[in-house]
Enzyme design. Sequence first.
Site: not given
Ligand code: DON
Length: 310
Positions: A68, A71, A263
């Site tokens: 994330s 983003k 994550v």
């Molecule tokens: O779309 C997802 O769930 C992951 N590719 C990214 C989510 C994420 O990193 C949330 N952060 N803490």
Amino acid sequence: MIKDISNLPAKLEALLTAQKNKNSEGKVADYIPALAKVDPNHMGISVATINGNVIGAGDSQVPFSIQSISKVFGLVMAMNRIGDDLWQRVNMEPSGQPFNSIIQLEWEKGIPRNPVINAGALLVADVLTSNYSASKLAFLSFMRTLASDDNIFIDKKVYQSELTHGSRNAALAYLMKSFDNIQSDIPEVLSHYFTQCSIAMSCQQLAKSLLFLANKGLDPISQKSICSARDAHRVNAILSTSGMYDQSGEFAFSVGLPAKSGVGGGVVAIVPGYGVICTWSPPLNTFGNSVIGTNLVSGLAEELGLSIYH
Ligand code: DON
């Protein structure tokens, strides 16, 4: 603001030592199976300053899945590309929900609460796929330019793992499409989004690549404008209110820096007028934020008095 960095290397080492053995407090992300295979004992920290210093400790040069954190970069690209039209399609409010929640999106007619929850980042991915002829390539080259490093790569195993376990993101994208808030074909949007999430970078590369947000949109090394000062302010504001998801309030309360987690276990924190901190430790808390990574940012910010609210 602290300018003398002579004892920073020792401080970073001491912070890492104090966090050893704390990784049992978190859990490595396993809803993307490729991420579950990462050694939970990795721990790194890097600080890049706008006057050109880069200091690290532990695994600060080991690449990890930025997830994330991507983003932030996607948002900057979309703001540069379509300007204020973006804010007709995505809001700038904290969601008060988990990062991948779908509930609010139906109530709010397919307008995501902000660009750093998954729904918002998928919306941004749609802006990029529909405004670039090769959005994935454009994204990767943006990252390589910002970090001044052509070795930055897409981890194909993570990409494939996300693609085969991406039903929730697909559901978010299709729901937005049903409200006419997605223009491109969904598989194309998902492919872009999973590509940017599966880029691998180190703490050192990430810290360097975000310096423009600590410097009013200007890359302090190349002196190139990456975004306007107004947009740098806006990104930092969104990271302050939503970057740590449903822990953003507590993070502002206790640390006081715009920040973004992923994550993969990475956390980046922007210190306007000073530099960027990036930490990495894979085990996560229930909000999806790195336990140790958050502790490291918090410890350093407190020790150096970095809060923007002072
Ligand atoms: O779309 C997802 O769930 C992951 N590719 C990214 C989510 C994420 O990193 C949330 N952060 N803490």
